[in-house]
Design an enzyme around this catalytic site. Structure first.
Site, PDB file in Angstrom:
ATOM      1  N   LYS A 116      14.803  46.023  76.464  1.00  0.00           N
ATOM      2  CA  LYS A 116      13.675  45.136  76.705  1.00  0.00           C
ATOM      3  C   LYS A 116      14.195  43.708  76.574  1.00  0.00           C
ATOM      4  O   LYS A 116      14.716  43.327  75.524  1.00  0.00           O
ATOM      5  CB  LYS A 116      12.590  45.416  75.671  1.00  0.00           C
ATOM      6  N   LYS A 153      12.926  47.025  80.898  1.00  0.00           N
ATOM      7  CA  LYS A 153      11.729  46.186  81.014  1.00  0.00           C
ATOM      8  C   LYS A 153      12.151  44.723  80.966  1.00  0.00           C
ATOM      9  O   LYS A 153      12.929  44.380  80.098  1.00  0.00           O
ATOM     10  CB  LYS A 153      10.817  46.511  79.831  1.00  0.00           C
TER      11      LYS A 153
HETATM   12  C1  PBG Z   1       4.876  44.305  72.522  1.00  0.00           C
HETATM   13  C2  PBG Z   1       4.917  44.370  74.001  1.00  0.00           C
HETATM   14  C3  PBG Z   1       4.981  43.334  74.948  1.00  0.00           C
HETATM   15  C4  PBG Z   1       4.869  43.923  76.186  1.00  0.00           C
HETATM   16  C5  PBG Z   1       4.788  45.299  75.975  1.00  0.00           C
HETATM   17  N1  PBG Z   1       4.848  45.551  74.626  1.00  0.00           N
HETATM   18  C6  PBG Z   1       5.008  41.864  74.780  1.00  0.00           C
HETATM   19  C7  PBG Z   1       6.137  41.160  74.203  1.00  0.00           C
HETATM   20  O1  PBG Z   1       7.203  41.698  73.909  1.00  0.00           O
HETATM   21  O2  PBG Z   1       5.921  39.957  73.972  1.00  0.00           O
HETATM   22  C8  PBG Z   1       4.833  43.206  77.487  1.00  0.00           C
HETATM   23  C9  PBG Z   1       4.143  43.924  78.585  1.00  0.00           C
HETATM   24  C10 PBG Z   1       3.796  43.106  79.759  1.00  0.00           C
HETATM   25  O3  PBG Z   1       4.146  41.919  79.899  1.00  0.00           O
HETATM   26  O4  PBG Z   1       3.131  43.675  80.623  1.00  0.00           O
HETATM   27  N2  PBG Z   1       6.061  43.979  71.894  1.00  0.00           N
END
Ligand code: PBG
Length: 346
Positions: free
Chosen positions: A211, A264
């Site tokens: 991520k 992601k």
């Molecule tokens: C929580 C999380 C996030 C997203 C999914 N789980 C936000 C982040 O890391 O700030 C983002 C999902 C999206 O942008 O659709 N940690």
């Protein structure tokens, strides 16, 4: 030479829809898609400003109707996020049985039974007053805490114990899949052990393995009210400059017991999706088409600058072509409807 030039006219295989469908390398089905849903702890249903067409649902009939419509379109998997007014330093509503996500899990399981699967994001940022994904340890004297730029660290090992509690809480409420998204080291191992020790060895872990620290999460942070109040997420999420590091993150998560791994965001990281699939072809791979990807297409569509249906289907096909088995997308419901028309479009 034959291998490089099998035909003098590639266009022969593009001459009709039937032949194009016959030789196509990639497929897209509603069964590949997961729809993320935001669940509120109080107040009425609201449309998310930066994500037209997506809502924050209170526990109740609107949520059931939304899931019912999606099931009607062919969606069978949902990923739940909690949106809370009541936040604290350690995100305790995340491991509260009465939190929005466990309440939604119970209601949806009672209503839909085994006809759907329910996934839950496991993280703290929706539940902490500072908006970070883990426990914050301040390095300043107390009077300077919450200053605009405090000195702090996000405490890895204190956080993974809380993730484990959250995962067990969600499993008890009926989650089929838990999806740790905080990018803490060792989070998968901590969660797997806690699930197994509590009788949930059948609960699947889908890990947000690679991520990235991405600007494309902007609309989500409005949706979930989870933007960090100070600092950013670069000390735990991956550096967008790194591709090969994803191999290390995925390998570690597999070692710790992840069942599904994830890349992601999706579209800006198609190279990473391909790299992970090529290195771990046997491992189910998810890709998350994040909020900013949704909002870009939606904004262009609302302005009449893009054909929404075709842009969405092409983006999802591209993510599948890169190597994703599963796609998490805010377009899941619409795309599922459109997929049934796809043969007439490509
Ligand atoms: C929580 C999380 C996030 C997203 C999914 N789980 C936000 C982040 O890391 O700030 C983002 C999902 C999206 O942008 O659709 N940690």
């Amino acid at each position: 030479m034959y291998y490089r030039f099998p035909t003098t006219r590639p266009r022969r295989l593009r001459s009709s829809r039937i032949i194009r469908n016959m030789v196509s390398e990639t497929s897209l089905s509603p069964s590949n898609l997961v729809w993320p849903l935001f669940i509120k702890d109080e107040g009425p249903i609201e449309q998310i400003n930066s994500m037209p067409g997506q809502y924050r649902y209170p526990i109740g009939d609107e949520l059931i109707k939304a899931v019912d419509d999606a099931v009607e379109s062919g969606v069978r998997a949902f990923l739940l996020f909690g949106v809370t007014k009541h936040k604290d330093a350690v995100g305790s509503l995340a491991y509260d049985k009465k939190g929005p996500v466990p309440m939604a899990l119970k209601m949806l399981k009672d209503t839909f039974g085994d006809s759907i699967i329910l996934m839950t994001d496991v993280c703290l940022c929706d539940y902490t007053e500072h908006g970070h994904c883990g426990v914050v340890e301040f390095k300043d004297p107390p009077e300077l805490q919450y200053a605009k730029q405090p000195k702090y660290v996000v405490d890895n090992d204190a956080t993974i114990g809380i993730y484990a509690k959250i995962a067990v809480n969600y499993a008890e409420a009926g989650a089929d899949v838990v999806a740790p998204s905080g990018m803490m080291d060792g989070q998968v191992k901590a969660i797997r052990e806690a699930l197994d020790n509590n009788g949930f060895s059948d609960v699947v872990i889908m890990s947000y393995s690679s991520k990235y620290a991405s600007t494309f999460y902007g609309p989500f942070r409005e949706a979930a009210d989870s933007a960090p109040k100070f600092g950013d997420r670069r000390s735990y999420q991956m550096d967008p400059r790194n591709a090969y590091e994803a191999i290390k993150e995925v390998a570690m998560d597999l070692e710790e017991g992840a069942d599904i791994v994830m890349v992601k965001p999706a579209m800006p990281y198609l190279d990473v999706i391909r790299l992970v699939k090529q290195n771990f072809p046997e491992v189910p791979l998810a890709a998350y088409q994040v909020s900013g990807e949704y909002s870009m297409i939606k904004a262009a569509a609302l302005n009449g600058w893009l054909n929404e249906k075709m842009a969405v289907l092409e983006s999802l096909i591209a993510i599948r072509r890169a190597g994703a088995n599963v796609i998490i997308t805010y377009y899941a419901k619409d795309a599922s409807r459109w997929i049934t028309e796809i043969e007439n479009n490509f």
